[in-house]
Write a protein that holds these residues in place. Structure first.
Motif, PDB file in Angstrom:
ATOM      1  N   SER A 216       0.180  -2.942 -12.141  1.00 37.88           N
ATOM      2  CA  SER A 216       0.353  -2.045 -10.898  1.00 37.88           C
ATOM      3  C   SER A 216       0.728  -2.898  -9.547  1.00 37.88           C
ATOM      4  CB  SER A 216      -0.867  -1.133 -10.601  1.00 37.88           C
ATOM      5  OG  SER A 216      -1.054  -0.267 -11.438  1.00 37.88           O
TER       6      SER A 216
ATOM      7  N   ARG B  85       1.635  -4.815  -6.523  1.00 32.04           N
ATOM      8  CA  ARG B  85       1.111  -4.462  -5.144  1.00 32.04           C
ATOM      9  C   ARG B  85       0.984  -5.810  -4.085  1.00 32.04           C
ATOM     10  NH1 ARG B  85      -2.962  -3.728  -8.589  1.00 32.04           N
ATOM     11  NH2 ARG B  85      -4.967  -4.596  -8.223  1.00 32.04           N
TER      12      ARG B  85
ATOM     13  N   TYR C 124      -1.115  -8.451  -1.960  1.00 31.80           N
ATOM     14  CA  TYR C 124      -2.434  -8.942  -2.090  1.00 31.80           C
ATOM     15  C   TYR C 124      -2.695 -10.155  -1.291  1.00 31.80           C
ATOM     16  CZ  TYR C 124      -1.382 -11.970  -6.047  1.00 31.80           C
ATOM     17  OH  TYR C 124      -0.699 -13.003  -6.752  1.00 31.80           O
TER      18      TYR C 124
ATOM     19  N   SER D 107      -6.851  -6.299  -1.929  1.00 28.98           N
ATOM     20  CA  SER D 107      -5.672  -5.365  -1.892  1.00 28.98           C
ATOM     21  C   SER D 107      -6.253  -4.025  -1.856  1.00 28.98           C
ATOM     22  CB  SER D 107      -4.908  -5.501  -3.255  1.00 28.98           C
ATOM     23  OG  SER D 107      -5.715  -4.908  -4.361  1.00 28.98           O
TER      24      SER D 107
ATOM     25  N   PHE E 171      -2.465   3.142  -9.622  1.00 29.41           N
ATOM     26  CA  PHE E 171      -2.089   2.026  -8.700  1.00 29.41           C
ATOM     27  C   PHE E 171      -3.175   1.055  -8.656  1.00 29.41           C
ATOM     28  CE2 PHE E 171       0.605   5.670  -7.230  1.00 29.41           C
ATOM     29  CZ  PHE E 171       1.558   5.038  -6.826  1.00 29.41           C
TER      30      PHE E 171
ATOM     31  N   GLN F 221       3.388  -0.689  -5.443  1.00 30.37           N
ATOM     32  CA  GLN F 221       3.321  -0.597  -3.961  1.00 30.37           C
ATOM     33  C   GLN F 221       4.542  -1.540  -3.421  1.00 30.37           C
ATOM     34  OE1 GLN F 221      -0.347  -1.349  -2.263  1.00 30.37           O
ATOM     35  NE2 GLN F 221      -1.438  -0.445  -3.793  1.00 30.37           N
TER      36      GLN F 221
ATOM     37  N   TRP G 265       4.611   3.723  -1.790  1.00 32.72           N
ATOM     38  CA  TRP G 265       3.810   3.858  -3.214  1.00 32.72           C
ATOM     39  C   TRP G 265       4.914   4.745  -3.981  1.00 32.72           C
ATOM     40  CZ3 TRP G 265      -2.166   3.601  -3.221  1.00 32.72           C
ATOM     41  CH2 TRP G 265      -2.564   2.885  -2.642  1.00 32.72           C
TER      42      TRP G 265
END
Length: 279
Positions: free
Chosen positions: A28, A30, A32, A59, A70, A91, A110
């Motif tokens: 997922s 994203r 961080y 995150s 997610f 994301q 998202w």
């Protein structure tokens, strides 16, 4: 072009914010923060550990937004347990209205297979506290842009008791001994997990993290705590029941985390938490 950002506090590098880390879909993808360090240079985050490769430092990770993962890894399905599904979201960073060593304001989308479910505005800032402690001020605002009602869930709301994780999440380093866990009126993982408290502390070898919710809504969210299996703390959006988000509605959460050298006792943790909240 890289969008990664280096954060400084008290004249020292204290964190790196990885915006486009190029992660596989199963994690997922994203943004961080990792590594995050104390002012003395001790690392207090871990990313992609062997035990949970989808744990990514600090995150915002949510395991179930209308069935979209997610969080990364497997999804908990009622009646089936943890199951590999092709349901991972991403994301996507879109802009930095502000960025610098003093922090950032970021805009994200998202997405699931190109369809936008949520739009986020995120603010991250390091805050000086003492010669041995600083705080990470982290706010996220999620707006439902899908055009229809959404609900946010967790493994707990899908049938796995005690697994109400999802929202702000901090994965700490795994050490030979499990970290100590305490709050203003509780001691140990068992009592702190799932409870509401003004702050929650995780103390390892030469470091302490003290997590505090700032807004009224954030303070109502229970703490998700792991220490024995792995060290991690989160503020749970959907610990017991699904969180409904109507079209155009915005969910805002703000967590300030004290990052201190040394193992703090309850009194020192309380003092720093109060200072961080009012800084």
């Amino acid at each position: 072009m890289t969008h990664d950002l280096v954060l400084h506090c008290a004249g020292r590098e204290v964190a790196r914010y990885l915006v486009g880390p190029g992660l596989p879909a199963r994690l997922s993808p994203r943004p961080y923060l990792h590594p995050v360090t104390t002012l003395g240079g001790i690392h207090v985050t871990e990313a992609r550990p062997v035990d949970h490769p989808h744990h990514l430092g600090v995150s915002v990770a949510v395991p179930d937004v209308e069935g979209v993962n997610f969080w990364g890894g497997r999804s908990f399905v009622r009646g089936r347990g943890s199951t590999e599904l092709d349901n991972h979201g991403v994301q996507e960073h879109t802009a930095f209205p502000h960025r610098g060593p003093d922090g950032c304001v970021e805009e994200l989308r998202w997405l699931r297979r190109g369809a936008e479910l949520l739009r986020e505005r995120r603010t991250i800032a390091p805050v000086p506290l003492t010669d041995q402690a600083w705080a990470l001020d982290f706010t996220y605002a999620l707006t439902n842009t899908s055009g229809h009602a959404l609900t946010v869930g967790s493994p707990a709301t899908n049938g796995r008791p005690g697994a109400g994780y999802g929202g702000f999440f901090w994965r700490a380093p795994k050490e030979p001994a499990a970290p100590a866990v305490f709050s203003p009126d509780a001691e140990g993982e068992l009592l702190a997990h799932g409870a509401r408290a003004d702050w929650l502390a995780l103390a390892g070898q030469g470091w302490t993290l003290v997590f505090a919710g700032i807004t009224e809504e954030t303070r109502r969210d229970p703490w998700f705590v792991r220490a024995g299996e792995y060290p991690g703390v989160g503020s749970s959006l959907a610990a017991v029941q699904r969180l409904a988000v109507e079209p155009g509605e915005t969910v805002v959460r703000r967590i300030v985390t004290v990052v201190a050298d040394g193992r703090l006792d309850r009194g020192d943790a309380d003092t720093l938490a109060r200072k961080a909240v009012t800084a």
